[in-house]
Design an enzyme around this catalytic site. Sequence first.
Site, PDB file in Angstrom:
ATOM      1  N   GLU A   1      -1.723  12.242 -13.168  1.00 47.37           N
ATOM      2  CA  GLU A   1      -2.761  11.228 -12.957  1.00 47.37           C
ATOM      3  C   GLU A   1      -3.463  11.627 -11.665  1.00 47.37           C
ATOM      4  O   GLU A   1      -3.015  11.320 -10.564  1.00 47.37           O
ATOM      5  CB  GLU A   1      -2.129   9.833 -12.857  1.00 47.37           C
ATOM      6  CG  GLU A   1      -3.144   8.699 -12.903  1.00 47.37           C
ATOM      7  CD  GLU A   1      -3.418   8.080 -11.542  1.00 47.37           C
ATOM      8  OE1 GLU A   1      -4.594   7.769 -11.291  1.00 47.37           O
ATOM      9  OE2 GLU A   1      -2.490   7.932 -10.739  1.00 47.37           O
TER      10      GLU A   1
ATOM     11  N   ASP B   1       2.405   9.871 -11.089  1.00 41.80           N
ATOM     12  CA  ASP B   1       1.427   8.912 -10.580  1.00 41.80           C
ATOM     13  C   ASP B   1       0.836   9.366  -9.249  1.00 41.80           C
ATOM     14  O   ASP B   1       1.517   9.975  -8.424  1.00 41.80           O
ATOM     15  CB  ASP B   1       2.121   7.553 -10.398  1.00 41.80           C
ATOM     16  CG  ASP B   1       1.168   6.472  -9.948  1.00 41.80           C
ATOM     17  OD1 ASP B   1       0.240   6.168 -10.719  1.00 41.80           O
ATOM     18  OD2 ASP B   1       1.347   5.932  -8.837  1.00 41.80           O
TER      19      ASP B   1
END
Length: 673
Positions: A408, A355
């Site tokens: 991401e 993330d």
Amino acid sequence: MEEKKNTEVVEESKREEKDMRPAVPDLPARYEDIHFVDSTRPVWNYSRFSDSDISNFQNGTHYSLYEIFGSHEAEVLGTKGYYFAVWAPNATYLSVIGNFNDWNPDSHPLYVRLEKSGIWEGFIPNLPKGEVYKYHIHGYKGRRLDKGDPFANFWEKKPLTATITWNLDYQWEDAEWMRRRKKNNSLHAPWSVYEMHLNSWMRPDKFNEEAYNTYDQIGERLIPYLKEMGYTHVEFMPVMEHPFDGSWGYQCTGYFAPTSRFGDPQQFMNLVDGLHRAGIGVILDWVPSHFPYDAHGLFMFDGTHTYEYADMRKGFHPDWNSYIFNYRRGEVKSFLISSARFWFDKFHADGMRVDAVSSMLKLNYSRKHGQWEPNEHGGDGNLEAIAFVKDLNETLFRDFPDIQMIAEEATDWPGVSRPTFAGGLGFGMKWMMGWMHDTLDYFKLDPIHRQFHQNKFSFSMVYYYDENFMLPFSHDEVVHGKSPMLYKMPGDDWQKFANLRLLYTYMWTHPGAKLLFMGCEFGATSEWNYKSELQWELLQHDSHRGLKDCVRDLNHLLTGEPALYEQQFAVEGFEWVDLNHREESVIVYRRKSARPEEDILVILNMTPVVRRDWKVYTPGKEKWKEIFNSDLKKYWGSGDVYNPDLPVKLVEKNENMYELTVHLPALGAVVLK
């Protein structure tokens, strides 16, 4: 005399046989065999660290810290109990507190190691599994703190914040999956990922945000659903322990523990095991970018900045009111890479979606001029974070070559999914955020205006080959006023569903891996609400059930057609066939297999106008048949426009060019093979 001679022969034979036996390696000496252990105290002096453990930990090159730090079942001098080890370099005193000693900070002090590593350790005899505990720390400038164990495998269920002595014993039954997962997780394999939030996928009481299904109950419902829907992988939003539901798991306190909201670590293992036995891969979201300021967590762990940067221009995250790991510090780097490795080693994860990579790479991420300091070369890259990411990926792909690492990352940072030896960051895939934004912008348009924006639609293939892309419609697109996927689509109800089926067909036939957030597969009519559950009641309606069936069949189309995945990251796998009908907004492309006879054609009609006898010109094959149509009645389409027979005519012999005559449904997609 003869008898004595025979005896000597036998003895010589025995000596030769003994010499031929393989040498038995000497077992490593136990700590207590070398050192005096004072068993008269509440905490025994005992260690599991070697000199190389210490040096690698400090140098940022120890990648299995979970084997020595934390609490571990042990037997010392014939007595069972738990060994504890924690890093608190600025502490002057540290003890274990819990129910077992009435939370008395004076009764069970740990021993600090003498080489100034900042490690405190010791063995507590007769302490059983399942005991809650914390570390009581006298920290920097005399601060008194009670902290959970950063390496604990099990935490109390929120709102309680203590850690629990436990073990990770489990008998795995996924050997068949593990044997063939290199193929299943390959970049040449089909990837259709169901992104989900365990809390809110399905609850025992949808009106009670504190009601959770257990890992076992989730598995009983989830595995058959994913199997029916044809997904290849499931991605769990962070299951690592976190204190606040509203963070969705992205602000972790327990980097080595699945959340206790749904059960114990073995129950989570059983969920992963069951998914593997059903042929479904498991991807875990992982957050090495920042952590929360909760009192029991990593922030100011020993009274000062231990895990986070001390300079708040680098150490504080303005977007999320959280704190950023100090990637320069070797001990922190060892902690993070050990955490990632832990989930592959102990929980058989198949991949990680990392993330907020952008926020790690950029010193000026969400910071204005004057709020950040350039690196030593005058640039905006966080050099130690970049080095950490490269080491992370190199280590994980070295130790687990059959996994995937997915970034991401939302900027134009070059080479995110390229090998480190080629100057990249070393991820296997990257989320294609540009495709997601452009595609949604295009589909939100009234169809009459799409003819003027075709370049935005086709732009993805201009830069597609820069990375190995995953196409995401994630949780971020259905929250904070962005509206659910269904209501992003223009038109009346029928057109909204037709547009969404058309969009999904485009997504599933576009090169790259696919990711769809839970609820989007059946057309949720409200934004995702983490406090409740998905709107499963919508499936009583033909429209929503038809959309779900359409996604199911797209998954089976993906896994059944090699042209859609074999060359999904290669230039040879895609070809535009027709971009010349802007006014009619009909777009045609070809997905190509290594075997031309398996190629497929995709024809998208982006307007609500039925187009019969549409001509498509493509080389190579004289026989085509319709294998998918997004307008079928079973999908809540009209069912009136389809192609039971496809007239094909050779029109240019030298070019081996054929003319196909196809009927195109309104706001519909037709796939031919």
